[in-house]
Design a protein around this motif. Structure first.
Motif: not given
Lengths: 209, 463
Positions: A32, A34, A37-38, A41, A174
């Protein structure tokens, strides 16, 4: 009032420790995080470039500077470096506030002020700052085994980005991405503002009474 | 693929329509075409099956194909052509057990009976439009549950050509005594609506994939998406079954697996399938992905290759940005102090000499815009300023473009007399435009290393 915008609630202090513990959980939270974070980003590179963000930052910065100015008028005998540090910290805080708490470094910046205040009170009792420095020096001396170059650099990067010392490598990257984008915006805004103010100000000195 | 299967069974050419996902037209053909004569030994349920293969009207072909499916689950299809007709009764038996099509196309897709095998599930996994589902007794098909190879081959043999694995299992068993039209109607949409089958398809094909991928680190792929990909790969080439791990593209499913929260990764061709190396690869790719982003952000990183050098560049860039901020803050502080003095002075109008009104106005303008964003009492000063501003028509040529913009805004100030919000927006817009001009001007200097400043950058590291 308006000034309350600049200094969001202090709950950010707990943010760091909780995120650290969150990291240690197994992959359930990682997936989750990730996704989160993506998303950050992908947006981060754009969000620091939008006009709206710049506008918000510029206006908040101006206001913060005004407050600093008001405060400094009470204490006219300020060294330039101290004043500069104040302004820089104010600018950083405003920048972190613009991040709206989504990134680690922004939370760390906002939290650091509180911590600094707490430390100020404790400083009278014991010189913690000195101990910190010596402890760090001792640590680096004992750990003579040199880490591989990449790891060393990653660690250094972690020290540069506020609040990212013990962050995992992908998260660190990140955070660094977002931090760089934010710093760029900050530099642009401050440059423009400084230019603006210095362009007009010298005239008064030249043509003073 | 299906072509060769049909070839093996003696069929000249499988209907091309069957391979298209949108084979509803095929179904229509099937429905419209009258029932073909079939071997009387077969129940007439089976006759429906003939219609799936448009061009194959021969019952023997059908028989052989079907019986090859039934009798030799593990054998190659090449030998499937010569199965005796005696196997037909097995088929009939099975078909009888399957019961009504109404039962076969049983409960809606949310049935959890995985063990009922792939044959039960596709029947059951009907898309929502078909409400005439009755729960299908799982027991008759239990015998097929273990026969994953059978299921797989049946899938390939399917005339639907649907992407769903289980869609393929349907044709051999489209059987029903009573509800043939129902079946027909049901099948029509079913082929085209393969996604609906996937939730249950996932369960059955999950078995297959589990058996196959003993080496891969895939764990209980009961989610639809990884199994869907499994199906697709199975579909494309039967011979690739041996190389499933190697040939498949890497897939990542970040969906929330109800059973286990893992990131499903497939090994690529020629790569180690060790769980450790897979995890390592995932980690490396994550990092490299982020480094690429950073590369785009940091100027001058394009020529650099390798993590260490890139990190060097990144660190240098961050440090230079921080130094720039330091320097600018120092600059602003100096300007601030000057403005402080001026600001206080400007509060009272009497200080202005008449000849310097313009300059003072400009500075006042600056002050007012910079300060009086949302404050009330500055409001009054601006009101007081207005008559002054309007009185000064002549303006000496200005050198700075920023001040020029300010001057252009001076007349507009007169309009903003009442609402504070107007002031705030004005100043924001003004600042915004100015900052943009500032950006344009400073773009060249922006990325240079910060001008020499006396403030050390070390202190920043301890933030």
């Amino acid at each position: 009032m308006v000034n309350s915008n600049l200094f969001p609630s202090i709950e950010a202090t707990g943010g760091e420790s909780s995120t650290e513990s969150r990291r240690k959980k197994p992959r359930i939270s990682e997936t989750e995080a990730e996704i989160e974070a993506r998303r950050i980003n992908e947006e981060s590179l754009k969000r620091w470039k939008t006009n709206r963000v710049q506008q918000i930052y510029a206006s908040k910065l101006v206001e913060a500077l005004r407050r600093v100015r008001q405060r400094s008028t009470n204490e006219p005998d300020k060294v330039v470096s101290v004043a500069a540090r104040e302004i820089r910290e104010t600018a950083d805080r405003v920048l972190a506030a613009s991040a709206k708490g989504t990134t680690r470094w922004s939370r760390a910046i906002l939290a650091s002020r509180v911590r600094a205040k707490l430390k100020k009170h404790k400083k009278a009792a014991k010189k913690s700052a000195g101990n910190c420095k010596s402890r760090k020096a001792a640590a680096t001396e004992t750990n003579r085994i040199k880490l591989p170059a990449v790891d060393r650099k990653l660690k250094f990067l972690g020290r540069l980005v506020p609040g990212c010392r013990k962050v995992s490598v992908p998260n660190l990257l990140d955070e660094a991405t977002d931090y760089i984008a934010a710093l760029e915006m900050q530099v642009r805004a401050m440059e423009a503002l400084a230019e603006l103010l210095t362009a007009a100000a010298p005239r008064t000195t030249l043509t003073g009474p | 693929m299906e072509n060769e299967l049909f070839m093996n069974a003696g069929v000249s050419q499988p209907p091309v329509l069957m391979t298209s996902p949108s084979s509803s037209s095929a179904m229509l053909n099937w429905v419209s075409s009258s029932t073909q004569p079939v071997d009387p030994s077969l129940s007439h349920n089976l006759s429906r099956d003939c219609l799936f293969w448009e061009k194959s009207t021969e019952q023997s072909i059908f028989d052989s194909a079907l019986s090859s499916l039934v009798s030799s689950p593990n054998s190659n299809f090449s030998g499937g052509g010569g199965v005796a007709h005696g196997d037909n009764f097995i088929i009939r038996e099975l078909i009888g057990k399957l019961g009504n099509i109404g039962e076969i196309y049983g409960a809606p897709a949310s049935n959890g009976n995985v063990s009922a095998s792939c044959y039960a599930t596709p029947m059951r996994s009907s898309p929502p439009p078909r409400h005439m589902m009755v729960t299908k007794p799982p027991t008759p098909l239990a015998e097929f549950s273990g026969d994953t190879g059978f299921a797989e081959r049946a899938a390939r043999f399917s005339c639907f050509g649907s992407r769903s694995f289980n869609g393929r299992t349907n044709p051999p068993f489209p059987i029903n005594n009573n509800n043939v039209p129902v079946a027909a109607n049901e099948k029509m949409p079913r082929v085209s609506s393969t996604p609906a089958l996937k939730p249950l398809a996932g369960e059955s094909s999950g078995e297959i994939s589990r058996k196959r991928k003993t080496k891969s680190k895939q764990n209980s792929p009961s989610t639809a998406s990884p199994s869907k990909e499994v199906e697709e790969k199975e579909v494309s080439d039967p011979k690739r079954s041996k190389k499933t791990e190697a040939n498949e593209d890497k897939t990542k499913s970040v969906d929330d697996d109800p059973y286990k929260d893992y990131i499903h990764v497939r090994a690529r061709r020629g790569q180690a399938t060790d769980s450790h190396s897979l995890a390592e690869r995932v980690r490396r790719e994550k990092i490299s992905e982020r480094m690429k982003l950073l590369q785009d952000l940091v100027p001058g990183c394009n020529k650099v290759t390798g993590k260490a050098l890139m990190l060097d560049e990144i660190i240098n860039y961050v440090q230079s940005l921080q130094r720039q901020v330091e320097f600018l803050s120092m600059k602003l502080s100096s300007v601030n102090t000057r403005l402080d003095f001026n600001m206080d002075a400007f509060m009272s109008k009497d200080i202005f000499p008449s000849s310097n009104n313009l300059m003072h106005h400009q500075v006042l303008q600056l002050d007012s815009s910079a300060e009086t964003l949302l404050s009330d009492h500055h409001h009054n000063t601006i009101l007081q300023l207005n008559p002054k501003i309007s009185s000064n028509n002549t303006m000496t040529p200005l050198e700075s473009s920023e001040t020029r913009s300010f001057v252009s805004h001076l007349p507009t100030l007169a309009h903003f007399t009442d609402s504070i919000s107007q002031y705030s927006t004005f100043s924001e817009d003004d600042l915004h435009s100015i900052i943009h001009m500032g950006f344009a001007q400073n773009l060249i200097h922006e990325l240079n290393p910060g001008p020499s400043n006396q403030v050390p950058s070390n202190m920043k590291a301890e933030l």
